[in-house]
Design an enzyme around this catalytic site. Structure first.
Site, PDB file in Angstrom:
ATOM      1  N   LYS A  36       0.854  -1.184   0.000  1.00  0.00           N
ATOM      2  CA  LYS A  36       0.000   0.000   0.000  1.00  0.00           C
ATOM      3  C   LYS A  36       0.888   1.231   0.000  1.00  0.00           C
ATOM      4  O   LYS A  36       1.932   1.248   0.660  1.00  0.00           O
ATOM      5  CB  LYS A  36      -0.865  -0.001   1.268  1.00  0.00           C
ATOM      6  CG  LYS A  36      -2.150   0.749   1.124  1.00  0.00           C
ATOM      7  CD  LYS A  36      -3.144  -0.061   0.337  1.00  0.00           C
ATOM      8  CE  LYS A  36      -4.479   0.611   0.202  1.00  0.00           C
ATOM      9  NZ  LYS A  36      -5.428  -0.234  -0.520  1.00  0.00           N
ATOM     10  N   GLY A 138     -23.429   4.778   4.032  1.00  0.00           N
ATOM     11  CA  GLY A 138     -22.369   5.322   3.168  1.00  0.00           C
ATOM     12  C   GLY A 138     -22.709   5.096   1.712  1.00  0.00           C
ATOM     13  O   GLY A 138     -22.760   3.950   1.253  1.00  0.00           O
ATOM     14  N   GLY A 140     -21.110   6.247  -1.147  1.00  0.00           N
ATOM     15  CA  GLY A 140     -20.025   6.718  -2.004  1.00  0.00           C
ATOM     16  C   GLY A 140     -19.956   5.881  -3.265  1.00  0.00           C
ATOM     17  O   GLY A 140     -20.967   5.337  -3.726  1.00  0.00           O
ATOM     18  N   VAL A 142     -18.740   2.963  -3.822  1.00  0.00           N
ATOM     19  CA  VAL A 142     -19.148   1.562  -3.660  1.00  0.00           C
ATOM     20  C   VAL A 142     -20.585   1.480  -3.136  1.00  0.00           C
ATOM     21  O   VAL A 142     -21.423   0.756  -3.689  1.00  0.00           O
ATOM     22  CB  VAL A 142     -18.204   0.806  -2.700  1.00  0.00           C
ATOM     23  CG1 VAL A 142     -18.646  -0.644  -2.564  1.00  0.00           C
ATOM     24  CG2 VAL A 142     -16.766   0.876  -3.184  1.00  0.00           C
TER      25      VAL A 142
END
Ligand code: NAD
Length: 319
Positions: A36, A138, A140, A142
Site C-alpha cells: 500500500k 455510506g 459513495g 461503492v
C-alpha cells in the site's frame, strides 16, 4: 491520499493497510502479496491546488517506479482514475486505468452484493434479496452501487450518508433515508457498512438489531475481540477483507499474462461467494467467529505460497 498528523501516522497507516492487503489477497487466492502507498496531506490545511496535487502524484509515480514492479499501485481513498493517469506518466506499475481494468468500485460492490446473498443463505436458507430489508451506511462510489444492486434484487432499503446531497440518490433507489447512527442500528435483516472503518465497537455491537453485517468498509471492527461478540449475539459478520475484495480481484485479472477480460473478472469476483461460504461453514464447524476462520484460511494460503508468517495481529485486518 489522506490528511495525516505526521509522517509516523502515515507510515503506521501504510503498514496496517499493507498487512491487510496481504490477508485480502491470500483469502481471495490471488498470486499477490500486500502493498500500500500513502500520499500525505497536511491535517488541518486546505487541500492542495491542482499543480501541487499533480506534482505529488508525479513524485509518487517516481517512487513506485523505483520499486521496479515489486509494488503495483491503484486507486483508493482520496484518489481517482484521473490521478492514476498522472501517475502513469512516470511508471507502468499502475492499474485501474481506462482501457485496463478501470474503476474498481463497481467490482467491489458486486463482491459485497455476493457476500450479502451468501450471508442471507446462511441465516435464512435462501440467497434471494426479495423483500429483505437492508440498511446501507455510506453512499459513495461503492455504497451507491451496492444500493442499486440490492434494489434491483428486490430488497427494501434504508440508506444513509453524512453528505445530505445523497438524499437524491435515496429517492432514485426508492429508499428510506436515515441518519448514519440510526441506519447502523436499524431494525433490518442486513446492515451494509460502506463508509469508514471501526463502526462496530463496544457501543454499537450490543445495540445492533440486524442478523447480518456485510459491507465494503475497511476495518469495520474497532477490535478483533468484537468478532466473538458478534457471533455470541448471533449476528453473522462477513469479514470485510473477504467481502470487499472485488476491486483487487478485478485488478489481479489485469496483471494476468492473458490481459484484462471483463467476463473472467466477473467470474473471479463472484468467487467471493464460495470463499465466504467456506469461511461460514468452517466457523460453524469450529465453533469460532468468521474472522478467526478467515484468518486461518489466509495463514494456510500464505504458508502454501512459502511466504514468511505474517506479523502478530494488532487489530482487524482490512484495507
Ligand atoms: P467514497 O469516499 O467514495 O465513499 C464514502 C462515502 O461515505 C461518502 O459518500 C461519504 O460522504 C460517506 N461517509 C463518510 N463518513 C460517513 C459516516 N460516518 N456515516 C455515513 N456515511 C459516511 O469511498 P468508497 O470508494 O465508496 O469506499 C467506501 C469504503 O469501502 C471505504 O472504507 C473503502 O476503504 C472501502 N473499500 C473501497 C473499495 C473500492 O473499490 N472503492 C475497495 C475496498 C474497500
Amino acid at each position: 491520499m489522506w490528511p495525516y498528523e505526521d509522517s509516523r501516522a502515515a507510515v503506521r497507516d501504510a503498514l496496517r493497510l499493507s498487512r491487510a492487503m496481504t490477508f485480502k489477497s491470500a483469502v481471495a487466492g490471488l498470486p499477490l502479496g500486500g502493498g500500500k502507498g500513502v500520499i500525505v496531506l497536511r491535517a488541518g490545511e486546505p487541500p492542495p491546488v491542482p499543480e501541487q496535487r499533480r506534482a505529488a502524484l508525479l513524485d509518487f509515480g517516481d517512487t513506485v517506479q523505483s520499486l521496479e514492479g515489486r509494488y503495483v499501485t491503484a486507486e483508493d481513498v482520496g484518489t481517482s482514475d484521473a490521478d492514476m493517469t498522472v501517475i502513469a506518466e512516470r511508471t507502468a506499475h499502475v492499474t485501474g486505468l481506462a482501457g485496463g481494468s478501470g474503476d474498481p468500485s463497481p467490482w467491489t460492490a458486486l463482491g459485497v452484493e455476493t457476500a450479502i446473498r451468501v450471508a442471507c443463505r446462511s441465516v435464512w436458507g435462501t440467497p434471494s434479496l426479495e423483500g429483505r430489508s437492508v440498511s446501507v451506511v455510506g453512499l459513495g462510489r461503492v455504497g451507491a452501487k451496492v444500493g442499486e444492486l440490492l434494489a434491483q434484487g428486490g430488497a427494501r432499503l434504508i440508506v444513509s450518508d453524512v453528505d445530505e446531497g445523497k438524499r437524491r440518490l435515496a429517492e432514485r433507489l426508492g429508499a428510506e433515508w436515515a441518519e448514519p447512527r440510526a441506519a447502523l442500528l436499524a431494525d433490518v435483516d442486513v446492515v451494509a457498512p460502506c463508509a469508514l472503518g471501526a463502526v462496530l465497537d463496544d457501543d454499537s455491537v450490543p445495540a445492533l438489531r440486524c442478523r447480518v453485517v456485510a459491507g465494503a468498509a475497511n476495518n469495520q471492527l474497532a477490535t478483533d475481540a468484537l468478532a466473538g461478540a458478534l457471533t455470541a449475539r448471533e449476528v453473522l459478520w462477513a469479514p470485510d477483507f473477504v467481502a470487499n475484495a472485488g476491486g483487487i480481484i478485478n485488478i489481479s485479472v489485469e496483471l494476468e499474462p492473458a490481459g484484462y477480460d471483463r467476463e473472467r473478472a466477473r467470474a473471479r469476483v463472484l468467487g467471493i461467494g464460495e470463499t465466504l461460504s467456506t469461511i461460514f461453514e468452517e466457523a460453524e464447524r469450529g465453533q469460532t467467529s468468521p474472522l478467526s476462520a478467515a484468518m486461518t484460511l489466509a495463514r494456510r494460503r500464505l504458508q502454501e505460497a512459502g511466504a514468511p508468517p505474517p506479523a502478530a495481529s494488532r487489530g482487524a485486518p482490512a484495507a
